[in-house]
Every structure is written in structure tokens, then in C-alpha cells.
Design a protein around this motif. Structure first.
Motif, PDB file in Angstrom:
ATOM      1  N   ILE A 153       3.611   2.000   2.702  1.00 58.20           N
ATOM      2  CA  ILE A 153       4.957   2.404   2.296  1.00 58.20           C
ATOM      3  C   ILE A 153       5.933   1.400   2.501  1.00 58.20           C
ATOM      4  CG2 ILE A 153       6.842   4.062   3.179  1.00 58.20           C
ATOM      5  CD1 ILE A 153       4.028   5.976   3.795  1.00 58.20           C
ATOM      6  N   ALA A 154       5.821   0.616   3.685  1.00 49.64           N
ATOM      7  CA  ALA A 154       6.996  -0.465   3.977  1.00 49.64           C
ATOM      8  C   ALA A 154       7.106  -1.566   2.700  1.00 49.64           C
ATOM      9  CB  ALA A 154       6.590  -0.864   5.457  1.00 49.64           C
ATOM     10  N   GLU A 155       5.753  -1.828   2.265  1.00 49.71           N
ATOM     11  CA  GLU A 155       5.870  -3.172   1.373  1.00 49.71           C
ATOM     12  C   GLU A 155       6.411  -2.570   0.157  1.00 49.71           C
ATOM     13  OE1 GLU A 155       1.682  -3.817   0.706  1.00 49.71           O
ATOM     14  OE2 GLU A 155       1.512  -5.264   2.528  1.00 49.71           O
ATOM     15  N   ARG A 156       6.562  -1.415  -0.046  1.00 50.30           N
ATOM     16  CA  ARG A 156       7.318  -0.698  -1.337  1.00 50.30           C
ATOM     17  C   ARG A 156       8.688  -0.324  -1.281  1.00 50.30           C
ATOM     18  NH1 ARG A 156       2.362  -0.870  -1.152  1.00 50.30           N
ATOM     19  NH2 ARG A 156       0.995  -1.301  -2.919  1.00 50.30           N
ATOM     20  N   THR A 157       9.101  -0.031   0.051  1.00 51.78           N
ATOM     21  CA  THR A 157      10.389   0.436  -0.024  1.00 51.78           C
ATOM     22  C   THR A 157      11.354  -0.698  -0.120  1.00 51.78           C
ATOM     23  OG1 THR A 157      10.262   0.123   2.460  1.00 51.78           O
ATOM     24  CG2 THR A 157      10.020   2.307   1.609  1.00 51.78           C
ATOM     25  N   PRO A 158      12.857  -0.632  -0.539  1.00 55.99           N
ATOM     26  CA  PRO A 158      13.682  -1.729  -0.770  1.00 55.99           C
ATOM     27  C   PRO A 158      14.089  -2.331   0.470  1.00 55.99           C
ATOM     28  CG  PRO A 158      14.708   0.472  -1.205  1.00 55.99           C
ATOM     29  CD  PRO A 158      13.343   0.683  -0.932  1.00 55.99           C
ATOM     30  N   LYS A 210       6.781  14.398  -0.341  1.00 58.13           N
ATOM     31  CA  LYS A 210       6.115  14.812  -1.837  1.00 58.13           C
ATOM     32  C   LYS A 210       5.175  13.737  -2.450  1.00 58.13           C
ATOM     33  CE  LYS A 210      10.083  18.004  -3.001  1.00 58.13           C
ATOM     34  NZ  LYS A 210       9.296  19.388  -3.169  1.00 58.13           N
ATOM     35  N   GLY A 211       5.595  13.016  -3.363  1.00 63.47           N
ATOM     36  CA  GLY A 211       4.876  11.905  -4.011  1.00 63.47           C
ATOM     37  C   GLY A 211       3.819  11.154  -3.187  1.00 63.47           C
ATOM     38  N   VAL A 212       4.492  10.859  -1.984  1.00 61.06           N
ATOM     39  CA  VAL A 212       3.829   9.851  -1.246  1.00 61.06           C
ATOM     40  C   VAL A 212       2.317  10.111  -1.018  1.00 61.06           C
ATOM     41  CG1 VAL A 212       4.033  11.121   1.186  1.00 61.06           C
ATOM     42  CG2 VAL A 212       3.748   8.628   1.288  1.00 61.06           C
ATOM     43  N   ALA A 263      -4.451   9.062   5.397  1.00 62.67           N
ATOM     44  CA  ALA A 263      -5.539   8.905   4.530  1.00 62.67           C
ATOM     45  C   ALA A 263      -5.248   9.152   2.965  1.00 62.67           C
ATOM     46  CB  ALA A 263      -6.742   9.316   5.081  1.00 62.67           C
ATOM     47  N   ALA A 264      -4.731  10.412   2.880  1.00 66.65           N
ATOM     48  CA  ALA A 264      -4.370  10.722   1.449  1.00 66.65           C
ATOM     49  C   ALA A 264      -3.445   9.885   0.919  1.00 66.65           C
ATOM     50  CB  ALA A 264      -3.866  12.095   1.394  1.00 66.65           C
ATOM     51  N   ALA A 265      -2.260   9.392   1.794  1.00 69.62           N
ATOM     52  CA  ALA A 265      -1.295   8.474   1.322  1.00 69.62           C
ATOM     53  C   ALA A 265      -1.795   7.113   0.742  1.00 69.62           C
ATOM     54  CB  ALA A 265      -0.172   8.407   2.374  1.00 69.62           C
ATOM     55  N   VAL A 266      -2.596   6.733   1.910  1.00 68.54           N
ATOM     56  CA  VAL A 266      -3.237   5.184   1.427  1.00 68.54           C
ATOM     57  C   VAL A 266      -4.225   5.479   0.019  1.00 68.54           C
ATOM     58  CG1 VAL A 266      -4.998   3.923   2.405  1.00 68.54           C
ATOM     59  CG2 VAL A 266      -3.437   4.612   3.914  1.00 68.54           C
ATOM     60  N   ALA A 267      -4.835   6.312   0.021  1.00 66.42           N
ATOM     61  CA  ALA A 267      -5.552   6.501  -1.307  1.00 66.42           C
ATOM     62  C   ALA A 267      -4.660   6.711  -2.467  1.00 66.42           C
ATOM     63  CB  ALA A 267      -6.474   7.947  -1.166  1.00 66.42           C
ATOM     64  N   THR A 268      -3.491   7.501  -2.144  1.00 68.08           N
ATOM     65  CA  THR A 268      -2.469   7.768  -3.399  1.00 68.08           C
ATOM     66  C   THR A 268      -1.930   6.458  -3.971  1.00 68.08           C
ATOM     67  OG1 THR A 268      -2.153  10.006  -2.846  1.00 68.08           O
ATOM     68  CG2 THR A 268      -0.570   8.920  -4.280  1.00 68.08           C
ATOM     69  N   ILE A 269      -1.602   5.615  -2.764  1.00 66.40           N
ATOM     70  CA  ILE A 269      -0.844   4.552  -3.282  1.00 66.40           C
ATOM     71  C   ILE A 269      -1.797   3.714  -3.969  1.00 66.40           C
ATOM     72  CG2 ILE A 269       0.232   2.534  -2.458  1.00 66.40           C
ATOM     73  CD1 ILE A 269       1.434   4.305  -0.201  1.00 66.40           C
TER      74      ILE A 269
END
Length: 460
Positions: free
Chosen positions: A107-112, A286-288, A327-333
Motif C-alpha cells: 500500500i505504501a509503495e502506491r500511495t502518493p 473498500k477496493g484495497v 492476505a486478501a489485500a496482498v493478493a488483490t494488489i
């Protein structure tokens, strides 16, 4: 893209009746008068579709509540949840857990900008609650400014920050919240003739509000980067940058709420990316992880994170950063990267949804304006295009809401499940919706809008 379910399974009305009976006997539904609702019993879902026990299949143009960004039942994410459950199904948030650490890193890699610290919550409202708490503690101030056209969640602080009528029953008037008008040229509060005027006048209005409230009393300004439920109003060029400058000038924390607009919904990882603006705090949910397991959070910049380096942060949640959710967030990204879901959302908006919705507007007098980008669109439905009178009054219910109810019923009859709020319908399918599915949705909207047209001045 992952293939979507082409057909609904066999009907089982008896099973559906049992599900509905248990629901009616024991489930207390949100935002509802319990005796006046008739929830659909859902038998299953896959990709962009769900179906009921009678064998009726619906193309979901709501993507849940605008959160199934990669659609329902994506096999990669389901497998990741199953694997995590077998490995470590749960663990307290004070410990370092692989799934939690990896989700935070991704997440941190993708936030501005430098939003590199992640505080996990169970959803968007809790993210807003904690972002405001952080801002107040960081600044030592109390007041928070939020927009009238907004929704930030249903917990205590979040609902007081919300602008729409769902706030009214819980508005205790003591939460230190001040509201202001944000730019929206189609229904301008500033009598502007173009976007440049709307932007300048909206920023001046914000400056005036701060002057009368006392800038030194303001802890934070919170905005949805692109308001979601309130109408998907993309801010005019320069507005968010102007708010950023105002916050910097007065030492105010700038919070962007990306609970709905984040994680590919607008055709960018975060809507802030479209405007080259970096907030101090960014809320997400939500979409995370496409909503497969509840998860939200706050992305925090270096300065605010430093405030709590040796000073304890007074907040936490039992299930913060739950291993299954992470784990769901890691897989979703991973899915979003591998299948180029963000790029697909941008392309489907530019080539199918945007042009298709604008073409519908040309033919249907009930459509006053089309707004949006990516997989994030709204149709502002009107009774009269000239006066821009909404198709139904603000916060209409009962007979006053009959035109929108008729529109919604017509859409469902066509196999489309619509997102409806006040006088608007939003086109917010899964971000990986196929071109064929998007066109199927547009065709259903075409029929439903013909029903809405009968309530217009032109159709009456």
C-alpha cells in the motif's frame, strides 16, 4: 482479465424463501425502516454478476457498495485467504505478522508522496475516525472542515463530518465540525460561468470560512478526492492544489478520503494521482482487497508519524490488520498489477463508459449531466434540462421519489442492478468489467432512462 460467470445456476426458490425468512426474522438492516424493506436473497456471485434463488442474474453496476474492484470471487484472492487461514487465521495487532507487513508495504509503495506508514482499521469510517484523531493530536487543535456534498462513514466522528442527510439523526452539533461548499459547476453555489471561476470562487469561499472560524483553531480539512455517494464531482483543475496551499499556509492537516475512489476506481491507484496532490493523511478501504474481508486504513506522512514516535498513539482496534484481510489485500494488489486492472479501468472509462454514457445523454432528456472517469461515473437526472431541476427533490422518499423508483425497477427488469442516490444513478461496475459487460450495462440503462424520460417536462 479473469472471465466472468456467463450463466446463473439452477433456481432453488425454496432455499431462497428460507434465507429471506431468517433475514426478516433476525437481521437488522442499516439505513432502513425495517418493516418497509424487501431484501433480495442472493444465491451467488462471480465476476461482474450476482444472481438470486429464482435464477435471475444481474449485472452489478454498483460493485457491491463500490468496493468489488476486481469483481466477485476472484480465484487468486480466494486462494490467498484460504492459504492464510490454514497458516495463521488470526493474531493480535501488536505483533509483526507477514501478511500485515506485506500489505502495508504494498500500500505504501502506491500511495502518493511520503505516505509511508499505514495504520490499519476494519473499514473506511474507522479510517476517518483515526485520521481526524491523528490530526487533532498532531496540531493540538479541534475543529475540522468538511464539505456539504460528502459522505465519510457512519461512526460518531465520521457521520458528523458527513454532509448528506444520513447525518441529520446523529448530528449532535458538538463534534467541532464546520462545513463549506466545494466546487460543482453544474449546480454551482458560486454563480460561476466556467470551471476557472468555480475553482477561484470556491477557494475564496474556503479562505473566507477559515477567516471567520479562525485558522489557528482548525486541525484539518477533509475532502473526498472525488466525492462518491454525493455525486462523483471531479474537482476543477487547480482546486485541490489550492486547498493544499491553504493548508500549508495555516498549518492545517490536509486529509483526502479515498475510501471509495482509491485502488484503481478512477483509472489510477489513487484519485489524488490525477491532480498531482499529496495529502498529509489518506484514508482507504473498500477496493484495497475488493471487500473480500473487512479492511481499511490511514496512510500517514513522515511529519505526522514522527509526532507519535515517542508519544503513544491513543487508538487501536482488536482486529486491526487482520491476517485474513491483509492476505486478501496482498493478493488483490497482485491481481491488479498482473491483470493491469488500473490501466483497464482507465481505458474502459475513456473508450466505453464515458462515450456510451454521453451518447445516452444526447438521446434522453432525463440526463442533465454525465460526470466521471475510470469505472466511476454518475448521471445527474433532471426533470427539466433548462432549469436543471432534479428528477426528484433532495432527500426524496415515498411518492416524491417515484420517478427514481420507476427508473430503478426498469433497470432491474433489464438485468442491471443500479446504484441510485437521490436524483442520480452511478455507473460504478467492477474495475475489470469487460467491454461486452459495460455495453450490456449501457443498453440496460438506455431502456431504464426511457422510463425516467416520462417524468421530464419534455416527456410529460
Amino acid at each position: 482479465m479473469t472471465p466472468h460467470a456467463p450463466h446463473a445456476p439452477s433456481a432453488d426458490p425454496a432455499a431462497g424463501a428460507a434465507v429471506k425468512a431468517a433475514d426478516r426474522a433476525h437481521v437488522f438492516h442499516s439505513w432502513s425502516a425495517q418493516g418497509l424493506i424487501d431484501p433480495l436473497a442472493v444465491a451467488g456471485a462471480e465476476g461482474s454478476y450476482f444472481w438470486d434463488y429464482d435464477g435471475n442474474r444481474y449485472l452489478d453496476f454498483t460493485s457491491g457498495l463500490v468496493y468489488t474492484n476486481i469483481g466477485y470471487q476472484h480465484p487468486t484472492v480466494i486462494a490467498a485467504i484460504q492459504e492464510q487461514a490454514g497458516k495463521l487465521a488470526t493474531f493480535a495487532p501488536a505483533f509483526a505478522i507477514e501478511a500485515r507487513s506485506e500489505a502495508a508495504r504494498l500500500i505504501a509503495e502506491r500511495t502518493p508522496g511520503d505516505l509511508d506508514k499505514i495504520f490499519f482499521t476494519n473499514g473506511g469510517a474507522e479510517a476517518v475516525e483515526n485520521a481526524v484523531r491523528m490530526a487533532r493530536l498532531h496540531t493540538g487543535r479541534t475543529k475540522v472542515l468538511s464539505a456539504y456534498r460528502s459522505y465519510h462513514g457512519a461512526t460518531s466522528t465520521a457521520i458528523n463530518l458527513t454532509g448528506d442527510p444520513r447525518r441529520w439523526p446523529s448530528d449532535n452539533g458538538s463534534a467541532g465540525v464546520v462545513r463549506f461548499w466545494t466546487p460543482f459547476l453544474y449546480r454551482s453555489s458560486f454563480h460561476a460561468a466556467n470551471e476557472a471561476e468555480e475553482c477561484a470562487r470556491a477557494l475564496q469561499h474556503l479562505e473566507d470560512t477559515l477567516a471567520f472560524e479562525g485558522p489557528a483553531t482548525i486541525a484539518a480539512i477533509i475532502l473526498e478526492t472525488i466525492p462518491g455517494t454525493a455525486g462523483i464531482m471531479t474537482p476543477p483543475p487547480g482546486y485541490l492544489a489550492g486547498v493544499r496551499e491553504i493548508c500549508d499556509r495555516y498549518g492545517i492537516v490536509f486529509v483526502l478520503d479515498e475510501v471509495m475512489a482509491g485502488f484503481g476506481r478512477t483509472g489510477a491507484w489513487f484519485a489524488a494521482d490525477h491532480f498531482d496532490v499529496v495529502p498529509d493523511l489518506l484514508t482507504f478501504a473498500k477496493g484495497v482487497n475488493s471487500g473480500y474481508v473487512p479492511l481499511g486504513g490511514v496512510a500517514i506522512n513522515a511529519e505526522i508519524a514522527a509526532t507519535f514516535e515517542t508519544r503513544p498513539y491513543p487508538g487501536g482496534l482488536t482486529y486491526s490488520g487482520h491476517p485474513l484481510a491483509c492476505a486478501a489485500a496482498v493478493a488483490t494488489i497482485g491481481v491488479m498489477e498482473d491483470e493491469k486492472v488500473v490501466e483497464h479501468a482507465a481505458r474502459i472509462g475513456e473508450t466505453v463508459l464515458g462515450p456510451g454514457l454521453r451518447e445516452l445523454a444526447e438521446r434522453h432528456p432525463s440526463v442533465g449531466e454525465v460526470r466521471g472517469l475510470g469505472a466511476f461515473w454518475a448521471l445527474d437526472l433532471v426533470r427539466d434540462r433548462e432549469t436543471r431541476e432534479p428528477l426528484v427533490p433532495y432527500n426524496a422518499s415515498g411518492e416524491a421519489n417515484a420517478p427514481m423508483a420507476a427508473f430503478g425497477a426498469a433497470a432491474k427488469k433489464q438485468g442491471l442492478w443500479p446504484f441510485i442516490n437521490m436524483n442520480r444513478t452511478h455507473a460504478v461496475p467492477a474495475c475489470n468489467v469487460s467491454e461486452a459487460e459495460a455495453k450490456e450495462g449501457l443498453a440496460a440503462l438506455d431502456v431504464a432512462l426511457s422510463v425516467a424520460d416520462t417524468y421530464t417536462v419534455q416527456g410529460a
